[in-house]
Each structure stands twice: as C-alpha cells, then as structure tokens.
Design an enzyme around this catalytic site. Structure first.
Site, mmCIF file in Angstrom:
data_model
loop_
_atom_site.group_PDB
_atom_site.id
_atom_site.type_symbol
_atom_site.label_atom_id
_atom_site.label_comp_id
_atom_site.label_asym_id
_atom_site.label_seq_id
_atom_site.Cartn_x
_atom_site.Cartn_y
_atom_site.Cartn_z
ATOM 1 C CG LEU A 94 -1.854 1.245 1.504
ATOM 2 C CD1 LEU A 94 -2.966 0.573 2.206
ATOM 3 C CD2 LEU A 94 -0.963 2.106 2.389
ATOM 4 C CD GLN A 149 3.402 7.897 5.705
ATOM 5 O OE1 GLN A 149 2.745 7.184 6.426
ATOM 6 N NE2 GLN A 149 4.793 8.050 6.111
ATOM 7 C CG ASN A 178 -0.828 6.500 3.134
ATOM 8 O OD1 ASN A 178 0.127 5.386 3.309
ATOM 9 N ND2 ASN A 178 -1.080 7.269 4.149
ATOM 10 C CG ASP A 179 -0.330 10.676 3.491
ATOM 11 O OD1 ASP A 179 -1.486 10.015 3.117
ATOM 12 O OD2 ASP A 179 -0.257 11.256 4.441
ATOM 13 C CE1 TYR A 234 1.358 5.961 10.920
ATOM 14 C CE2 TYR A 234 -0.042 7.916 11.840
ATOM 15 C CZ TYR A 234 0.259 6.213 11.389
ATOM 16 O OH TYR A 234 -0.589 5.267 11.531
ATOM 17 C CB SER A 235 2.702 12.389 6.236
ATOM 18 O OG SER A 235 2.262 11.288 5.371
ATOM 19 N NE ARG A 284 -2.202 12.106 11.494
ATOM 20 C CZ ARG A 284 -3.321 11.729 12.107
ATOM 21 N NH1 ARG A 284 -3.001 11.551 13.647
ATOM 22 N NH2 ARG A 284 -4.438 11.648 11.896
ATOM 23 C CG ASP A 285 0.479 14.516 8.700
ATOM 24 O OD1 ASP A 285 1.078 13.360 8.903
ATOM 25 O OD2 ASP A 285 -0.717 14.513 8.627
ATOM 26 C CD GLU A 333 -4.943 12.725 8.708
ATOM 27 O OE1 GLU A 333 -5.603 12.480 7.185
ATOM 28 O OE2 GLU A 333 -4.791 11.800 9.417
#
Ligand code: FRU
Length: 469
Positions: free
Chosen positions: A38, A57, A40-41, A100-101, A159-160, A218
């Site tokens: 998978l 990600q 994602n970002d 995480y991002s 986050r991020d 986010e």
C-alpha cells in the site's frame, strides 16, 4: 513487528509481490505506484543537489494501513524515476507504530527529513513525536531522533510536519487535534531545525471565522504564490455539501496573508483542491527555476479503498501526476507539469460533432477538448463525465454496492485537459481552474467515446510508458 524482522519481511514481500503487481493491467504506465503493498501520502518532495526526491508512505507487507515506512524515489527530470533505499522504517521506540508523513528540507546541502514518529499504546491511546533524519553517504538516512514532543492542549493526533525556510529561520506547519477534538494547524519556528518554538494556531475549526470545521486537520502545507499565501490542508470531519466535499476525507485550500511576526494568518473560506473521487494529502515543493509543484495521493483514507480490485494483485493506490500551481484572481490553479509533455506520442486531431469523433484509445492518453458542453465522455463504460452548461458531473459505480456515485465541478467549462493512465483519469478544467482525479478499473483496454451533437475540437496524444528503474 520487531524491527529485526521487518527488513527481511519487506524484502520477501517485494520479491514475491513485484511481478504480480507490475503485470496487473491496472498497474499504472506512467504514474508512481508501490511495487507491492500500500502507498498513501507523498512525503519529502524536494529538489536538491540537482535531483528531485519524492518519498511516500509505504506498507510493503499488505494492502492495509500498517507498518508505515518511507519509500524513496528520485529523478533528474520528473519523468524517469529510480528506486532509492527505503528511507525510514518504524524501528525506534519513538516511531514504532509508523514513520508517518512529513517533509524534506535542504539544510546547507544536507537532505534532511522531518517526519512524525507515531506511537500507539495497548489501551488505544497514542502519542506523536516530530523527528529528524539526515541523508548519509550510502543514500540511506540516519535518524537524529525526536525534536518536538506532544504540545500541551492537544491529543496524540499531532502530525505531518511541513517545513520551509523564510528569511533566516525555519518554519513548520503541523496538523493537530486539540483536547476539545477540534482540528487545527500549528505554526512553529526554529533557528536550527532542532529547537522549535510553538507560535500557536494559525487556522482550524473555530478560528478566523471558519465556524466548526472538522475534528482533525491532516497534512498542512503553506506557501506563497503571487500575492497570496495559500494553506493546503485535509480537514477531516467537515460537513459534505450538496456538490462539494463529498469524499470521506477532503483536501482544501485557503488563501490569505501570514504575518510571520505575529503568527496571524488571515484567510478566506475553504475551496476544494480536487473535486474527483480520489485525492488526498497533497504536498508541494519549489523547483530550481521557482515553479511551485504539487503531487497528491490518488486515494482517500476510509473511502472505498478496501474494494479496489488491485488488492487481489497485492498492491493498492498511486500518486497523481506532478502538477504545477499557479494563481489567477486569488484562486489556486493546477496544471500538469510541462515536463509531462515529453510523454506525448503522435498528435491526433478532430473537429466536428462530438458523436462523430472516433473512439479514442484511452489506456494512456492526453486529450485537450474545447467546446461549449452538452457532451458526455464515456471512459470504457466505467467512468462518465457529463459536461453541461452549469459544469461537470462525474459518474462512477460504487465498488461496494454498484450504485452510481457522483462528483461535481460547478461553473462554465470551455476547455478540458484529460490525462489517462491504465486505471486513473485526471481532468483539468479551464486550464487549471479545477481538477477532478479518479481511479477507475476498466475491464479491458480502455476506449473513450464522445456522445452529443455539439461541436468540439479535440487534440490528443497516446502517452508512452515510463517505468521506474
Ligand atoms: C494522511 C495520513 C497522515 C499520516 C499518514 C499515515 O493520509 O493519515 O495524517 O501521517 O497518513 O500514513
């Protein structure tokens, strides 16, 4: 999973999964996608020392949102990408539930990553650390550990980090949820990337006249373009309107003015960044010649992702094409980056009644269509774009229930620029005034048919493949 077993497991997953993914008819021909598992970002998008870097990600081990690492690609020209060593794996206490991002900066030539270390506890709670890592000689990254702990007044959803340089200092926007469960964006600043000062909330639910606007924001990004400062964010939990913000989680922009001295951001209302079925967590960067580029995840968390057919082939999701941002009349515009024109094959043209146009092979296609509407574009009987006087309606059957679902773009449309890949369609409206990005899964090699009696002018090109090496 214990950190000592994660890397061997990722290697095995790639060795077993890559042939199955890359031979899937839905695997993109010229968009970036995971070789297994998978994606994602987009993370850490940057141009540094003559190359672009794009991190992402990535869970190599399954098509679920677990074990997030930072995968890494680089490119000299935004077309030909190459795989780089995995940049970050969740192998420390402070990032054990996922790297995480975050973003990347050029710190005097040192490619430096700023990311969120996500930590989940057995009782369902969580915390988050904002962490640094710096590139080493081998092209990997050395973690420097956390530099920001959870600020008081916020839940574990902070986050991020998106970091940029302004004047003599570094600035960061962070997505956050306060203890009243309201979504916020925090501004922080630093002289050295290590010691950070929290300047407070610059936007969010209940601030600057927005009213109640979601429980978590986010992936914020903030940049100046033309006369405006734009904040991009993904406000989770804002109410869907009749024809806007219809995805489970939307992506939006706000335009205004940031006063760096007072840390006040005055801004207008939300605008949807992309009105298609799949778009989330975009990130921007600057090119050497000063263009502001954007790339997004062509997916939506908690949408219909678990029904996507590519899961049966062990992979899920892809990036959008790289876009160049512009601004006109205070609005944010997006167009495919000029470099993508190098993918074009032989040009074809058509002028006349829409229904008289030949069926156009749409497996990898760029189409520029001008007209006045009353035309339907039928992509392989799987995705329908209806062009009316008042705007566009995009129709697609739910992968879960088979019911028709719709997305809208409102306003007079004079031109469409459409980029198709094996399982995606990106529709740029009026030279970038709007965009609709969607995945679709045609049963056979896709064809595009035009339906309608009005006159259209079309130019189109097959697009060549661009394989990541
Ligand atoms: C957005 C997001 C981010 C988070 C990341 C985890 O899609 O939820 O907020 O950092 O994905 O993969």
């Amino acid at each position: 999973m214990a950190s000592s077993t994660l890397l061997p497991a990722i290697l095995q997953a790639v060795m077993r999964g890559q042939p199955r993914a890359l031979s899937d008819a839905h695997y993109p021909g010229w968009h970036l996608a995971p070789v297994t598992g998978l994606l994602n970002d987009p993370n850490g998008f940057i141009h540094i020392n003559g190359r672009y870097h794009l991190f992402y990600q990535w869970n190599a081990l399954s098509c679920r949102h677990q074990h997030k690492c930072w995968g890494h690609w680089s490119s000299a020209d935004l077309l030909q990408w190459q795989h780089e060593p995995i940049a970050l794996m969740p192998d420390e206490e402070y990032d054990r539930s996922g790297c995480y991002s975050g973003s990347a900066v050029d710190n005097n030539g040192a490619l430096t990553l700023v990311y969120t270390g996500n930590v989940k506890f057995d009782d369902g709670g969580r915390t988050a650390w904002q962490c640094l890592a710096v590139e080493n000689e081998a092209g990997g990254f050395d973690k420097l550990g956390p530099v920001i702990a959870l600020p008081d007044g916020y839940t574990g959803h902070v986050r991020d980090p998106k970091v940029w340089r302004h004047g003599e200092r570094w600035y960061m926007v962070l997505g956050a949820q306060d203890t009243q469960l309201q979504g916020k964006v925090l501004l922080l600043c630093s002289d050295d990337l290590h010691t950070w000062h929290n300047r407070g909330e610059i936007a969010g639910s209940g601030l600057n006249g927005l009213g109640t606007a979601g429980y978590m924001w986010e992936c914020p990004d903030l940049f100046t373009l033309g006369d405006s400062t734009f904040l991009i964010c993904c406000p989770q939990g804002i109410a869907p309107e009749e024809q806007r913000f219809l995805n489970a989680h939307p992506s939006a922009w706000l335009a205004g003015d940031l006063d760096y001295d007072t840390a006040r951001f005055t801004h207008g209302g939300f605008h949807e960044l992309d009105a298609g079925f799949e778009f989330y967590a975009p990130q921007t960067t600057l090119t050497a010649d000063g263009r502001r580029l954007l790339v997004g995840w062509m997916g939506v968390p908690a949408g219909e992702e678990k029904y996507q057919p590519t899961i049966a082939r062990g992979w899920i999701h892809q990036m959008t094409c790289i876009r160049e941002l512009g601004t006109r009349d205070g609005k944010l515009y997006q167009r495919p980056v000029a470099e993508l024109q190098a993918l074009r094959g032989e040009e074809h043209a058509f002028q006349g009644r829409a229904a008289d146009a030949p069926a156009i092979p749409a497996r990898r296609l760029e189409l520029v269509l001008t007209g006045t509407g009353d035309v339907t574009l039928n992509f392989a009987d799987t995705l329908l774009l209806e062009w009316h006087d008042a705007g566009l309606r995009l129709a697609r059957r739910s992968l879960e229930s088979g019911e028709w679902h719709y997305r809208y773009w409102c306003g007079a449309v004079t031109q469409l620029q459409i980029l198709c890949d094996h399982s995606s369609v990106e529709i740029f409206i009026n030279e970038g005034e709007g965009v609709m990005s969607s995945r679709y899964f045609p049963a056979a090699a896709a064809q595009l048919r035009l339906i309608g009696d009005t006159e259209v002018t079309a130019r189109y090109w097959p697009l060549r493949r661009c394989v990541v090496e």
